[in-house]
Write an enzyme that holds these catalytic residues in place. Structure first.
Site, PDB file in Angstrom:
ATOM      1  N   ARG A   1       0.966  -1.300  -0.012  1.00  0.00           N
ATOM      2  CA  ARG A   1      -0.228  -0.056  -0.077  1.00  0.00           C
ATOM      3  C   ARG A   1       0.833   1.206  -0.008  1.00  0.00           C
TER       4      ARG A   1
ATOM      5  N   THR B   1       0.614   3.618   1.921  1.00  0.00           N
ATOM      6  CA  THR B   1       0.869   4.176   3.330  1.00  0.00           C
ATOM      7  C   THR B   1       0.695   2.948   4.339  1.00  0.00           C
TER       8      THR B   1
ATOM      9  N   GLY C   1      -1.856  -0.822   7.429  1.00  0.00           N
ATOM     10  CA  GLY C   1      -2.382  -1.890   6.990  1.00  0.00           C
ATOM     11  C   GLY C   1      -4.031  -1.649   6.904  1.00  0.00           C
ATOM     12  N   THR C   2      -4.867  -2.414   6.698  1.00  0.00           N
ATOM     13  CA  THR C   2      -6.195  -2.354   6.697  1.00  0.00           C
ATOM     14  C   THR C   2      -6.699  -1.591   7.780  1.00  0.00           C
ATOM     15  N   CYS C   3      -6.246  -1.799   9.254  1.00  0.00           N
ATOM     16  CA  CYS C   3      -6.931  -1.067  10.235  1.00  0.00           C
ATOM     17  C   CYS C   3      -7.025   0.194  10.077  1.00  0.00           C
TER      18      CYS C   3
ATOM     19  N   ILE D   1     -19.857 -10.070   4.794  1.00  0.00           N
ATOM     20  CA  ILE D   1     -20.137 -11.556   5.252  1.00  0.00           C
ATOM     21  C   ILE D   1     -18.860 -12.198   5.845  1.00  0.00           C
TER      22      ILE D   1
ATOM     23  N   ALA E   1      -7.383  -5.928  15.361  1.00  0.00           N
ATOM     24  CA  ALA E   1      -6.431  -5.427  15.553  1.00  0.00           C
ATOM     25  C   ALA E   1      -5.414  -5.515  16.419  1.00  0.00           C
TER      26      ALA E   1
ATOM     27  N   HIS F   1     -18.608   6.329  42.366  1.00  0.00           N
ATOM     28  CA  HIS F   1     -19.882   6.848  42.119  1.00  0.00           C
ATOM     29  C   HIS F   1     -20.137   8.179  41.834  1.00  0.00           C
TER      30      HIS F   1
HETATM   31  P1  FAD Z   1      -3.776  -5.829   7.867  1.00  0.00           P
HETATM   32  O1  FAD Z   1      -3.910  -4.569   8.678  1.00  0.00           O
HETATM   33  O2  FAD Z   1      -4.815  -6.478   6.829  1.00  0.00           O
HETATM   34  O3  FAD Z   1      -2.268  -5.363   7.408  1.00  0.00           O
HETATM   35  C1  FAD Z   1      -1.572  -6.272   6.109  1.00  0.00           C
HETATM   36  C2  FAD Z   1      -0.793  -5.583   5.390  1.00  0.00           C
HETATM   37  O4  FAD Z   1      -0.098  -6.358   4.542  1.00  0.00           O
HETATM   38  C3  FAD Z   1      -1.889  -4.743   4.238  1.00  0.00           C
HETATM   39  O5  FAD Z   1      -1.319  -3.362   4.522  1.00  0.00           O
HETATM   40  C4  FAD Z   1      -1.379  -5.379   2.823  1.00  0.00           C
HETATM   41  O6  FAD Z   1      -1.484  -4.156   1.994  1.00  0.00           O
HETATM   42  C5  FAD Z   1      -0.223  -5.809   3.314  1.00  0.00           C
HETATM   43  N1  FAD Z   1       0.215  -6.871   2.240  1.00  0.00           N
HETATM   44  C6  FAD Z   1      -0.329  -7.994   2.105  1.00  0.00           C
HETATM   45  N2  FAD Z   1       0.489  -8.903   1.070  1.00  0.00           N
HETATM   46  C7  FAD Z   1       1.381  -7.978   1.000  1.00  0.00           C
HETATM   47  C8  FAD Z   1       2.670  -8.467   0.345  1.00  0.00           C
HETATM   48  N3  FAD Z   1       2.740  -9.639  -0.602  1.00  0.00           N
HETATM   49  N4  FAD Z   1       3.691  -7.642   0.268  1.00  0.00           N
HETATM   50  C9  FAD Z   1       3.695  -6.246   0.695  1.00  0.00           C
HETATM   51  N5  FAD Z   1       2.733  -6.098   1.568  1.00  0.00           N
HETATM   52  C10 FAD Z   1       1.513  -7.072   1.604  1.00  0.00           C
HETATM   53  N6  FAD Z   1     -10.348  -4.425  14.296  1.00  0.00           N
HETATM   54  C11 FAD Z   1     -10.265  -4.006  15.630  1.00  0.00           C
HETATM   55  O7  FAD Z   1      -9.434  -4.750  16.566  1.00  0.00           O
HETATM   56  N7  FAD Z   1     -10.999  -3.116  16.153  1.00  0.00           N
HETATM   57  C12 FAD Z   1     -11.824  -2.169  14.888  1.00  0.00           C
HETATM   58  O8  FAD Z   1     -12.419  -1.230  15.389  1.00  0.00           O
HETATM   59  C13 FAD Z   1     -11.747  -2.788  13.825  1.00  0.00           C
HETATM   60  N8  FAD Z   1     -12.549  -2.187  12.833  1.00  0.00           N
HETATM   61  C14 FAD Z   1     -12.420  -2.671  11.563  1.00  0.00           C
HETATM   62  C15 FAD Z   1     -13.464  -2.039  10.467  1.00  0.00           C
HETATM   63  C16 FAD Z   1     -13.147  -2.363   9.265  1.00  0.00           C
HETATM   64  C17 FAD Z   1     -14.107  -1.712   8.338  1.00  0.00           C
HETATM   65  C18 FAD Z   1     -12.495  -3.670   8.888  1.00  0.00           C
HETATM   66  C19 FAD Z   1     -12.306  -4.043   7.525  1.00  0.00           C
HETATM   67  C20 FAD Z   1     -11.595  -4.173   9.744  1.00  0.00           C
HETATM   68  C21 FAD Z   1     -11.779  -3.677  11.215  1.00  0.00           C
HETATM   69  N9  FAD Z   1     -10.996  -4.290  12.228  1.00  0.00           N
HETATM   70  C22 FAD Z   1     -11.033  -4.001  13.515  1.00  0.00           C
HETATM   71  C23 FAD Z   1     -10.173  -5.528  11.861  1.00  0.00           C
HETATM   72  C24 FAD Z   1      -8.724  -4.877  11.739  1.00  0.00           C
HETATM   73  O9  FAD Z   1      -8.319  -4.162  10.518  1.00  0.00           O
HETATM   74  C25 FAD Z   1      -7.679  -6.282  11.276  1.00  0.00           C
HETATM   75  O10 FAD Z   1      -7.926  -7.191  12.382  1.00  0.00           O
HETATM   76  C26 FAD Z   1      -6.206  -6.047  11.385  1.00  0.00           C
HETATM   77  O11 FAD Z   1      -6.124  -4.866  10.582  1.00  0.00           O
HETATM   78  C27 FAD Z   1      -5.549  -6.920  11.176  1.00  0.00           C
HETATM   79  O12 FAD Z   1      -4.052  -6.669  11.039  1.00  0.00           O
HETATM   80  P2  FAD Z   1      -2.954  -7.506  10.159  1.00  0.00           P
HETATM   81  O13 FAD Z   1      -1.554  -6.700  10.483  1.00  0.00           O
HETATM   82  O14 FAD Z   1      -2.926  -8.903  10.427  1.00  0.00           O
HETATM   83  O15 FAD Z   1      -3.475  -7.287   8.585  1.00  0.00           O
HETATM   84  P1  NAI Z   2     -18.482 -11.215  10.733  1.00  0.00           P
HETATM   85  O1  NAI Z   2     -17.816 -12.316  10.566  1.00  0.00           O
HETATM   86  O2  NAI Z   2     -18.203 -10.330  11.863  1.00  0.00           O
HETATM   87  O3  NAI Z   2     -19.985 -11.123  10.153  1.00  0.00           O
HETATM   88  C1  NAI Z   2     -20.197 -11.603   9.011  1.00  0.00           C
HETATM   89  C2  NAI Z   2     -21.770 -11.957   9.088  1.00  0.00           C
HETATM   90  O4  NAI Z   2     -22.237 -12.206   7.895  1.00  0.00           O
HETATM   91  C3  NAI Z   2     -22.097 -13.196   9.864  1.00  0.00           C
HETATM   92  O5  NAI Z   2     -23.146 -12.892  11.023  1.00  0.00           O
HETATM   93  C4  NAI Z   2     -22.440 -14.431   9.018  1.00  0.00           C
HETATM   94  O6  NAI Z   2     -23.279 -15.252   9.714  1.00  0.00           O
HETATM   95  C5  NAI Z   2     -22.959 -13.469   7.956  1.00  0.00           C
HETATM   96  N1  NAI Z   2     -23.117 -14.230   6.498  1.00  0.00           N
HETATM   97  C6  NAI Z   2     -22.108 -14.861   5.885  1.00  0.00           C
HETATM   98  N2  NAI Z   2     -22.596 -15.408   4.757  1.00  0.00           N
HETATM   99  C7  NAI Z   2     -23.531 -14.672   4.476  1.00  0.00           C
HETATM  100  C8  NAI Z   2     -24.516 -14.658   3.292  1.00  0.00           C
HETATM  101  N3  NAI Z   2     -24.315 -15.613   2.274  1.00  0.00           N
HETATM  102  N4  NAI Z   2     -25.736 -14.063   3.485  1.00  0.00           N
HETATM  103  C9  NAI Z   2     -26.011 -13.449   4.633  1.00  0.00           C
HETATM  104  N5  NAI Z   2     -25.233 -13.328   5.760  1.00  0.00           N
HETATM  105  C10 NAI Z   2     -23.931 -13.952   5.479  1.00  0.00           C
HETATM  106  O7  NAI Z   2     -17.769 -10.454   9.733  1.00  0.00           O
HETATM  107  P2  NAI Z   2     -17.414  -8.810   9.123  1.00  0.00           P
HETATM  108  O8  NAI Z   2     -18.613  -8.047   9.688  1.00  0.00           O
HETATM  109  O9  NAI Z   2     -17.428  -8.601   7.546  1.00  0.00           O
HETATM  110  O10 NAI Z   2     -16.356  -8.527   9.797  1.00  0.00           O
HETATM  111  C11 NAI Z   2     -14.900  -9.125   9.342  1.00  0.00           C
HETATM  112  C12 NAI Z   2     -14.032  -9.046  10.272  1.00  0.00           C
HETATM  113  O11 NAI Z   2     -13.518  -7.768  10.554  1.00  0.00           O
HETATM  114  C13 NAI Z   2     -14.478  -9.681  11.527  1.00  0.00           C
HETATM  115  O12 NAI Z   2     -13.935 -10.752  11.953  1.00  0.00           O
HETATM  116  C14 NAI Z   2     -14.310  -8.508  12.539  1.00  0.00           C
HETATM  117  O13 NAI Z   2     -13.632  -9.016  13.721  1.00  0.00           O
HETATM  118  C15 NAI Z   2     -13.377  -7.575  11.787  1.00  0.00           C
HETATM  119  N6  NAI Z   2     -14.057  -6.216  12.452  1.00  0.00           N
HETATM  120  C16 NAI Z   2     -13.795  -5.911  13.732  1.00  0.00           C
HETATM  121  C17 NAI Z   2     -14.439  -4.493  14.079  1.00  0.00           C
HETATM  122  C18 NAI Z   2     -14.261  -4.235  15.360  1.00  0.00           C
HETATM  123  O14 NAI Z   2     -13.389  -5.164  16.301  1.00  0.00           O
HETATM  124  N7  NAI Z   2     -15.073  -3.398  16.050  1.00  0.00           N
HETATM  125  C19 NAI Z   2     -15.205  -3.826  13.326  1.00  0.00           C
HETATM  126  C20 NAI Z   2     -15.208  -4.365  11.916  1.00  0.00           C
HETATM  127  C21 NAI Z   2     -14.594  -5.437  11.383  1.00  0.00           C
END
Ligand code: FAD
Ligand code: NAI
Length: 466
Positions: A36, A38, A41-43, A272, A321, A445
């Site tokens: 990417r 920056t 990661g995803t987070c 999903i 994360a 409290h």
């Molecule tokens: P990632 O953060 O996915 O980072 C992996 C990185 O590796 C990416 O930047 C990717 O570009 C890079 N990469 C992949 N392959 C290669 C390669 N071959 N060469 C170089 N770079 C590469 N978790 C929470 O705990 N709290 C939250 O509030 C939360 N909210 C979320 C909201 C959303 C919308 C989403 C989608 C996820 C959320 N998560 C949350 C989940 C959290 O983002 C992930 O669990 C976390 O980012 C995982 O960290 P990671 O380091 O394993 O991977």
């Molecule tokens: P999720 O696993 O939390 O929920 C997916 C939902 O989709 C489940 O309820 C599942 O039963 C349903 N589902 C699966 N296939 C389906 C289908 N064909 N039709 C209808 N429903 C279906 O996954 P989500 O919400 O996509 O999040 C992905 C990951 O990201 C999670 O593992 C979560 O831990 C992480 N995340 C964490 C956050 C946080 O910590 N606050 C915020 C956002 C994401």
């Protein structure tokens, strides 16, 4: 040119960058590769941070419209400026991703911009804008994270059929939003757009929301979200989406085989679940085979290949994360010959809706399945004085303890601020505390945290109800 490092980390998300920082602190010569633009990661880029920025801003907007007047704060002309809301989100992301770049420098970690590929034992090739470069690595850490899962036959275009990434950058507020999946992303991002004015329908395959959460908490939460205006279609399977010139037609049928129906909407969010990301990683060159869900198996973060480690979303455990971060630090410590350990049973989960949902440890359903005897204490926020004063009475705290030893086995909460309160239980569980330990600990409290203490008191039946 070829370089030799003690550790080469592929992926700079919370797993990778925290591993790099700890490696740097431990004096290991470390490189991190990120494809990417920056770091973070995803987070930081498209996950935790932008979603929380939108949740925070949309919550204030909704409160200004619907709650302030009851508190004696009269406002007129409250208007949404979506462009500014998106800008403050982008500012939060920029600030934090730049912060990670600074931390890499501070800890003497070399950052390579490009795609990393394992090329046999001890070798990683980085393909960047200027061609390929070979890095020699005594240790390789796979931290490549995850990507959104998709439904067969449904193409995510990130405009009208979006993943969480597209849903965080919509250009306008859709009149109707259909969310597929009542998991964490569906509830958080459904809440954001619902507060900004969309009619939100959540379609879930299972007969419940939030699989993995305690059933009682999931049911209460669903009631609260329904009151807020979300519509749930449970036990329903989406079978296809037709794109019309203006809207989308979503076909669905009950997952138990009832009659099919078609529903019109403007935007569909596919939420999903996520799947591990290992595309083009060269795992075969070191003999690593992911399981059938794409997960790279690990034993204390070691893969089946010598000197190759794996952390975060790409391996087993919750995709969170802080779990990735904990594994990153522990992995660095193991590489440096120290003790590193992560207890997956004590990783908290928080859903940042309003109110929040939080949990740690076992659910009642899991304990029943294990056949373990347990006791439960509960306390509703409607009986907590601070919650009543603040008009924030939705929800409850539930604490589960071993029937014989009283050791806390799990805690499950829904209510304002429970995402912060759960930390108390995490610490208690790390120290092997009993519910009585919490019940006998003074809590200020009036605070919402008194509900945690009261729930703990409830385990032995000495809760002081109002
Ligand atoms: P990632 O953060 O996915 O980072 C992996 C990185 O590796 C990416 O930047 C990717 O570009 C890079 N990469 C992949 N392959 C290669 C390669 N071959 N060469 C170089 N770079 C590469 N978790 C929470 O705990 N709290 C939250 O509030 C939360 N909210 C979320 C909201 C959303 C919308 C989403 C989608 C996820 C959320 N998560 C949350 C989940 C959290 O983002 C992930 O669990 C976390 O980012 C995982 O960290 P990671 O380091 O394993 O991977
Ligand atoms: P999720 O696993 O939390 O929920 C997916 C939902 O989709 C489940 O309820 C599942 O039963 C349903 N589902 C699966 N296939 C389906 C289908 N064909 N039709 C209808 N429903 C279906 O996954 P989500 O919400 O996509 O999040 C992905 C990951 O990201 C999670 O593992 C979560 O831990 C992480 N995340 C964490 C956050 C946080 O910590 N606050 C915020 C956002 C994401």
């Amino acid at each position: 040119m070829s370089d030799t490092f003690d550790v080469v980390i592929i992926g700079a998300g919370p797993g990778g960058y925290n591993c790099a920082i700890r490696c740097g602190q431990l004096g290991l010569k470390t490189a991190i590769i990120e494809k990417r633009k920056t770091l973070g990661g995803t987070c930081l880029n498209v996950g935790c941070i932008p979603s929380k920025a939108m949740l925070h801003a949309s919550e204030i907007y909704a409160a200004a419209r619907t709650e302030f007047a009851d508190l004696g704060v009269e406002m007129s002309g409250v208007k949404l400026n979506l462009k500014q809301m998106m800008k403050q989100k982008a500012d939060a992301v920029d600030g934090l991703t730049q912060g990670v770049a600074f931390l890499m420098k501070k800890n003497k970690v070399t950052v390579f911009s490009g795609t990393g590929r394992i090329d046999g034992p001890g070798r990683v090739v980085v393909k960047g804008a200027d061609g390929e470069q070979v890095l020699n690595a005594k240790n390789i850490v796979i931290a490549t994270g995850s990507e959104p899962a998709s439904l067969p036959g449904i193409e995510i275009d990130e405009k009208r059929i979006v993943s969480s990434t597209g849903a965080l950058s919509l250009e306008g507020v859709p009149r109707r939003l259909m969310v597929i999946g009542a998991g964490v992303i569906g509830l958080e991002l459904g809440s954001v757009w619902g507060r900004l004015g969309s009619e939100v329908t959540v379609v879930e395959y299972l007969p419940r929301i939030l699989p993995g959460a305690d059933m009682e908490i999931a049911r209460q939460s669903q009631r609260i979200f329904t009151k807020q205006g979300m519509t749930f279609k449970l036990s329903t399977k989406v079978t296809g989406i037709k794109k019309g010139s203006s809207g989308l037609t979503v076909s669905m049928k009950p997952s138990d085989g009832g009659a099919a129906e078609e529903v019109e909407t403007d935007i569909v969010l596919v939420a999903i679940g996520r799947r591990p990301y290992t595309e083009g990683l060269g795992l075969e060159s070191v003999g690593i085979t992911p399981d059938k869900r794409g997960v790279i198996p690990n034993d204390h973060m070691r893969t089946s290949a010598d000197g190759v480690w794996v952390i975060g979303d790409v391996t087993s455990g919750p995709m969170l994360a802080h779990k990735a971060e904990d594994e990153g630090a522990a992995c660095a410590e193991l590489i440096a010959g120290k003790a590193g350990h992560v207890d997956l049973g004590k990783i908290p989960g928080v859903v940042y809706t309003s109110p929040e949902i939080a949990w740690v440890g076992k659910t009642e359903e899991e304990l029943k399945e294990e056949g373990r005897a347990y006791k439960v204490g509960k306390f509703p926020f409607s009986a907590n004085s601070r919650a009543r004063t603040n008009h924030q009475t939705d929800g409850l705290v539930k604490i589960i303890a071993d029937a014989e030893t009283d050791e806390i086995l799990g805690a499950h909460m829904v209510g304002v601020g429970v995402g912060e309160m759960i930390a108390e239980i995490c610490v208690a569980m790390e120290f092997g505390a009993s519910s009585e330990d919490i019940a006998r600990t003074s809590h200020a409290h009036p605070t919402m945290t008194e509900a945690v203490r009261q729930a703990a008191m409830g385990v032995e039946g000495w809760t002081m109800q109002m």
